[in-house]
Design a protein around this motif. Structure first.
Motif, PDB file in Angstrom:
ATOM      1  N   ASP A 111       0.691  -1.201   0.059  1.00 50.64           N
ATOM      2  CA  ASP A 111      -0.033  -0.082  -0.253  1.00 50.64           C
ATOM      3  C   ASP A 111       0.918   1.238  -0.168  1.00 50.64           C
ATOM      4  OD1 ASP A 111      -2.140   1.529   0.302  1.00 50.64           O
ATOM      5  OD2 ASP A 111      -2.231   1.813   2.329  1.00 50.64           O
ATOM      6  N   PHE A 112       0.748   2.193  -0.892  1.00 50.88           N
ATOM      7  CA  PHE A 112       1.422   3.331  -1.076  1.00 50.88           C
ATOM      8  C   PHE A 112       0.695   4.605  -1.528  1.00 50.88           C
ATOM      9  CE2 PHE A 112       5.320   5.222  -3.194  1.00 50.88           C
ATOM     10  CZ  PHE A 112       6.326   4.949  -2.277  1.00 50.88           C
ATOM     11  N   PRO A 113       0.073   4.999  -0.497  1.00 53.57           N
ATOM     12  CA  PRO A 113      -0.876   6.227  -0.682  1.00 53.57           C
ATOM     13  C   PRO A 113      -0.106   7.110  -1.355  1.00 53.57           C
ATOM     14  CG  PRO A 113      -1.143   5.383   1.662  1.00 53.57           C
ATOM     15  CD  PRO A 113       0.133   4.630   1.042  1.00 53.57           C
ATOM     16  N   TYR A 114      -0.869   7.975  -2.177  1.00 44.37           N
ATOM     17  CA  TYR A 114      -0.644   9.104  -2.852  1.00 44.37           C
ATOM     18  C   TYR A 114      -0.737  10.560  -2.085  1.00 44.37           C
ATOM     19  CZ  TYR A 114       0.556  12.748  -6.301  1.00 44.37           C
ATOM     20  OH  TYR A 114       1.082  13.664  -7.091  1.00 44.37           O
ATOM     21  N   TRP A 115       0.016  10.392  -0.571  1.00 44.52           N
ATOM     22  CA  TRP A 115      -0.305  11.324   0.166  1.00 44.52           C
ATOM     23  C   TRP A 115       0.901  10.971   1.356  1.00 44.52           C
ATOM     24  CZ3 TRP A 115      -2.690  15.926   0.048  1.00 44.52           C
ATOM     25  CH2 TRP A 115      -2.883  16.453   1.295  1.00 44.52           C
ATOM     26  N   ASN A 122       6.874   9.169  -4.176  1.00 44.71           N
ATOM     27  CA  ASN A 122       6.456   9.073  -5.545  1.00 44.71           C
ATOM     28  C   ASN A 122       6.821  10.069  -6.513  1.00 44.71           C
ATOM     29  OD1 ASN A 122       4.828   8.261  -7.958  1.00 44.71           O
ATOM     30  ND2 ASN A 122       3.348   7.074  -6.596  1.00 44.71           N
ATOM     31  N   GLU A 123       6.527  11.206  -6.192  1.00 43.57           N
ATOM     32  CA  GLU A 123       7.018  12.560  -6.638  1.00 43.57           C
ATOM     33  C   GLU A 123       8.328  12.687  -6.875  1.00 43.57           C
ATOM     34  OE1 GLU A 123       4.936  14.515  -8.469  1.00 43.57           O
ATOM     35  OE2 GLU A 123       3.297  13.589  -8.263  1.00 43.57           O
ATOM     36  N   ASN A 164       5.193  18.757   3.852  1.00 44.47           N
ATOM     37  CA  ASN A 164       3.824  18.931   4.040  1.00 44.47           C
ATOM     38  C   ASN A 164       3.403  17.567   3.417  1.00 44.47           C
ATOM     39  OD1 ASN A 164       0.932  19.598   3.239  1.00 44.47           O
ATOM     40  ND2 ASN A 164       1.583  21.202   4.883  1.00 44.47           N
ATOM     41  N   ASP A 165       2.314  17.043   3.866  1.00 42.34           N
ATOM     42  CA  ASP A 165       1.765  15.742   3.448  1.00 42.34           C
ATOM     43  C   ASP A 165       1.487  15.880   1.990  1.00 42.34           C
ATOM     44  OD1 ASP A 165       2.193  14.266   5.617  1.00 42.34           O
ATOM     45  OD2 ASP A 165       0.058  14.747   6.549  1.00 42.34           O
ATOM     46  N   GLU A 166       1.160  16.956   1.379  1.00 43.10           N
ATOM     47  CA  GLU A 166       0.827  17.146   0.078  1.00 43.10           C
ATOM     48  C   GLU A 166       1.940  16.857  -0.669  1.00 43.10           C
ATOM     49  OE1 GLU A 166       0.320  18.169  -3.796  1.00 43.10           O
ATOM     50  OE2 GLU A 166       2.032  19.391  -2.692  1.00 43.10           O
ATOM     51  N   GLN A 202       8.406   2.845   3.355  1.00 40.69           N
ATOM     52  CA  GLN A 202       7.019   3.566   3.651  1.00 40.69           C
ATOM     53  C   GLN A 202       7.201   4.973   4.106  1.00 40.69           C
ATOM     54  OE1 GLN A 202       5.046   0.161   5.698  1.00 40.69           O
ATOM     55  NE2 GLN A 202       3.180   0.519   4.426  1.00 40.69           N
ATOM     56  N   THR A 203       8.636   5.002   4.631  1.00 48.10           N
ATOM     57  CA  THR A 203       8.779   6.516   5.243  1.00 48.10           C
ATOM     58  C   THR A 203      10.241   7.118   4.708  1.00 48.10           C
ATOM     59  OG1 THR A 203      10.113   5.539   7.189  1.00 48.10           O
ATOM     60  CG2 THR A 203       7.592   5.823   7.431  1.00 48.10           C
ATOM     61  N   PHE A 204      10.494   8.238   4.685  1.00 42.66           N
ATOM     62  CA  PHE A 204      11.825   8.706   4.439  1.00 42.66           C
ATOM     63  C   PHE A 204      12.811   8.062   5.261  1.00 42.66           C
ATOM     64  CE2 PHE A 204      10.107  13.524   3.373  1.00 42.66           C
ATOM     65  CZ  PHE A 204       9.542  12.734   2.222  1.00 42.66           C
ATOM     66  N   LYS A 205      12.725   7.695   6.467  1.00 46.89           N
ATOM     67  CA  LYS A 205      13.749   7.104   7.214  1.00 46.89           C
ATOM     68  C   LYS A 205      13.897   5.843   6.511  1.00 46.89           C
ATOM     69  CE  LYS A 205      14.651   5.045  11.949  1.00 46.89           C
ATOM     70  NZ  LYS A 205      13.839   4.652  12.997  1.00 46.89           N
ATOM     71  N   GLU A 206      13.041   4.927   6.251  1.00 44.57           N
ATOM     72  CA  GLU A 206      13.156   3.494   5.627  1.00 44.57           C
ATOM     73  C   GLU A 206      14.098   3.783   4.368  1.00 44.57           C
ATOM     74  OE1 GLU A 206       9.568   1.539   5.230  1.00 44.57           O
ATOM     75  OE2 GLU A 206       9.308   1.426   7.441  1.00 44.57           O
ATOM     76  N   LEU A 207      13.428   4.798   3.578  1.00 43.58           N
ATOM     77  CA  LEU A 207      14.194   4.891   2.262  1.00 43.58           C
ATOM     78  C   LEU A 207      15.832   5.253   2.759  1.00 43.58           C
ATOM     79  CD1 LEU A 207      14.331   5.320  -0.694  1.00 43.58           C
ATOM     80  CD2 LEU A 207      13.818   7.561  -0.442  1.00 43.58           C
TER      81      LEU A 207
END
Length: 361
Positions: A111-115, A122-123, A164-166, A202-207
């Motif tokens: 699951d990879f929400p666009y938010w 993703n962006e 920001n979450d956007e 799923q998070t910046f930290k995980e990346l």
């Protein structure tokens, strides 16, 4: 644009698409050309094995709207020119960007929400690969009139200050970190990036930690990786994305406040969990401090890595919203001698008090 030829194979034909493409500025043939480039990039073999993209992807140009483009899960779509911007189908960056959304769509299986952080990653990947393929950090040069770059992979945006979450707001934090790595390690980072993505962050930290896993050469992150200094410098020093694995490998003090989470309800004594560690160049001046509602409640010169920073007694606070801040100081650090991270929590000790008897309160 289309052309019809006849003959028996094998044969070669030279065509000037300008003679056949009657669209506004030949954006139809431009779309065909650049879509094939980015498709071949992601299906070229090795780690670029996204063969789920091996289909004739529909690409629509000059849609009756302006200054945008999108991937819809199957096709890529581009808006027409206006007084504010060019046809987005004329920008190779925008074409590569939208196609990369398709790559992310195929590579990510969770699951990879666009938010939130997933949407921003993703962006970020869409921007990064557009810039990487063109070897230019400027995303969408002059497509939007008055803006040389819509966004840039060469930036100083930091987490959480510029987040920001956007999904477009914090994307430059990640695209910037990966681009900074590329500036040092070269185009091998392009391979590292898709490998890190395949590990399903799923998070910046995980990346960040996925990049360390990809870079690791012995299956043990605790002893570092060949390029850990570059990875941690790019993600944390430059862009504020932290991991406890970066302790001893940063140029500024490392601060992470893992628990309690932002916005949580607290009562009683709460262990603050996280990391407070000196930079790799510290000369013994490091200390960290804990603040509650802007009042110092604790100080220590002993580093903590992924452990208990302080046991906070919330009975010392007024019920309601409170601010908890972790600061790390390193006098003499020429880059940044104080780094901090803070959260807001809601203190409610009424819920945590156990009645002494059966009286009704």
């Amino acid at each position: 644009a289309s052309a019809f030829v006849s003959g028996l194979p094998p044969y070669s034909i030279d065509l000037n698409w300008k003679d056949y493409d009657t669209s506004y500025k030949q954006e139809e043939s431009n779309m065909f050309y650049h879509t094939n480039i980015v498709h071949d990039y992601f299906t070229s073999g090795g780690v670029f094995d996204v063969y789920a993209l091996d289909y004739q992807m529909p690409a629509t140009v000059n849609i009756g709207a302006t200054c945008n483009a999108y991937y819809d899960g199957y096709s890529i779509n581009f808006f027409a020119a206006s007084e504010s911007c060019e046809s987005t189908a004329l920008s190779s960056d925008v074409i590569y960007h939208e196609y990369t959304h398709g790559m992310v769509d195929k590579v990510i299986t969770i699951d990879f929400p666009y938010w939130g952080e997933t949407g921003n990653m993703n962006e970020a990947f869409a921007d990064y690969y557009a810039c990487a393929i063109n070897n230019d950090p400027c995303m969408s040069d002059w497509t939007f009139f008055g803006n040389q770059c819509l966004r840039s992979c060469q930036n100083t945006n930091r987490h959480p200050q510029n987040y920001n979450d956007e999904p477009h707001s914090g994307s430059e934090i990640i695209s910037g970190a990966i681009w900074d790595m590329r500036q040092v390690l070269g185009i091998s980072v392009d391979e590292m990036a898709i490998m890190a993505l395949k590990l399903q962050p799923q998070t910046f930290k995980e990346l960040l930690e996925n990049f360390l896993i990809v870079d690791d050469d012995n299956g043990d992150l605790s002893d570092g990786t060949p390029n850990i200094n570059v990875i941690c410098h790019s993600f944390y020093d430059n862009h504020g994305v932290a991991s406890p694995y970066c302790a001893d490998y940063t140029d500024i003090p490392l601060v992470i406040l893992d628990y309690p989470p932002q916005g949580s309800v607290l009562g009683g004594v709460v262990s603050l969990l996280g990391t407070a560690a000196p930079s790799r160049t510290d000369m013994g001046s490091f200390r960290y401090e804990i603040y509650a509602d802007f009042n110092q409640v604790y100080s220590s010169t002993q580093p903590v890595v992924d452990g208990v920073l302080y046991d906070l007694d919330t009975f010392d606070l007024i019920d309601g919203w409170s601010n908890i801040e972790l600061r790390a100081y390193e006098p003499g650090n020429s880059i940044m001698d104080m780094v901090s991270v803070d959260i807001n929590v809601f203190v409610d000790n009424i819920l945590t008090i156990t009645p002494l008897n059966s009286d009704i309160y």
